[in-house]
Motif scaffolding. Structure first.
Motif, short mmCIF file in Angstrom:
data_model
loop_
_atom_site.label_atom_id
_atom_site.label_comp_id
_atom_site.label_asym_id
_atom_site.label_seq_id
_atom_site.Cartn_x
_atom_site.Cartn_y
_atom_site.Cartn_z
N CYS A 7 8.49 18.84 5.61
CA CYS A 7 7.08 18.95 5.23
C CYS A 7 6.93 19.80 3.96
N ASP A 39 -3.51 16.65 17.09
CA ASP A 39 -2.61 17.49 17.89
C ASP A 39 -1.84 16.66 18.91
N LEU A 42 0.78 14.36 17.12
CA LEU A 42 1.91 15.13 16.60
C LEU A 42 2.76 15.69 17.74
N LEU A 65 1.58 23.70 17.01
CA LEU A 65 0.94 22.83 16.02
C LEU A 65 -0.39 23.38 15.52
N GLN A 70 -2.55 22.61 7.38
CA GLN A 70 -3.17 21.29 7.33
C GLN A 70 -2.33 20.32 6.50
N ARG A 73 0.67 19.08 8.50
CA ARG A 73 0.24 18.18 9.58
C ARG A 73 -0.06 16.79 9.04
N GLY A 150 -4.06 23.93 11.81
CA GLY A 150 -4.53 22.99 12.82
C GLY A 150 -5.69 23.54 13.63
#
Length: 258
Positions: A7, A39, A42, A65, A70, A73, A150
């Motif tokens: 990420c 959520d 993921l 999470l 953000q 995610r 999140g």
């Protein structure tokens, strides 16, 4: 199918594509209203954390999470979608040219979207206390703000619904932690009185220190050849099969004996 992804913040893990059981998440209206769908998706598709990046893992080495940025995610969701149906994503929009208004069908590769990585400076500030500072050019005030996680994603829809006529100031007030010389109870009023130059500057500062995926895409109308920028459509349909698969299913259905 599973794959290792990294990420924007450096968080690295193994994710898989969606399974049939994840359909209930997409169809759950309660989760949609509360902002809990991301959520749930993921949590279901994140199989293993290889490098926690800037995050402290929870009990049993579990990735929390709600504390993930953000930008991370959203990147992970794009990769889950790519692993589920392939990297190509097709969508349609109407041409903005009033004399045309043709339907524009466009396709992009989700794995090729530009990614903004979290800088070392931002990572250090986020890990320390998620506090960033800047000075407004017109007001001359020092402002402290935070990056969204999140947990914030879940709260923002309610914040926006509470002030539908003042969306910008509501979002700014949520992200701004404090303003030099301004009492907490008058923070919202101060932000509503900002010049638009200061407001734009502040939003640019949010983006400058944050990480994420650039989802602004330039497309061209096949009828009038005008170009326009659009944001990648991100709704429930994003997690459904593309139009080609849907067309093939319809074709098979219509050709089946009754």
């Amino acid at each position: 199918m599973a794959d290792v992804i990294t990420c924007p913040s450096g968080l690295t893990g193994r994710v898989r594509g969606m399974k049939v059981r994840e359909e209930r998440v997409l169809a759950d209206r309660k989760l949609a209203k509360s902002g809990g769908q991301v959520d749930e998706l993921l949590a279901a598709c994140w199989e293993e954390t290889i490098d926690a990046g800037p995050y402290a893992l929870g009990e049993g080495g579990k990735l929390e999470l709600g504390k993930v940025l953000q930008g991370d995610r959203f990147f992970a969701l794009l990769m889950v979608r790519a692993l589920t149906y392939g990297p190509e994503y097709a969508f349609g929009v109407s041409c903005r040219n009033d004399s045309c208004r043709a339907r524009i069908e466009w396709e992009i590769d989700l794995t090729k979207l530009p990614v903004r990585k979290l800088s070392e400076e931002s990572r250090a500030a986020f890990v320390a206390e998620n506090r960033f500072e800047t000075t407004l050019p017109d007001a001359g005030k020092r402002v402290a703000f935070k990056l969204l996680t999140g947990e914030d994603e879940r709260k923002l829809p309610a914040v926006q619904r509470s002030s539908p006529d003042k969306l910008l100031s509501a979002v700014l007030a949520y992200r701004v932690l404090e303003i030099d010389g301004v009492e907490p109870k008058t923070k919202r009023q101060f932000l509503e009185d900002l010049t638009m130059r200061d407001a734009d500057f502040l939003v640019d500062e949010f983006d400058r220190v944050d990480c994420g995926v650039d989802t602004t895409i330039e497309i061209e109308c096949p009828e009038c050849f005008s170009t326009q920028e659009v944001d990648l459509p991100f709704d429930r349909g994003f997690f459904l099969p593309g139009p080609d698969r849907t067309a093939r299913r319809k074709a098979r259905s219509s050709s089946s004996p009754t």
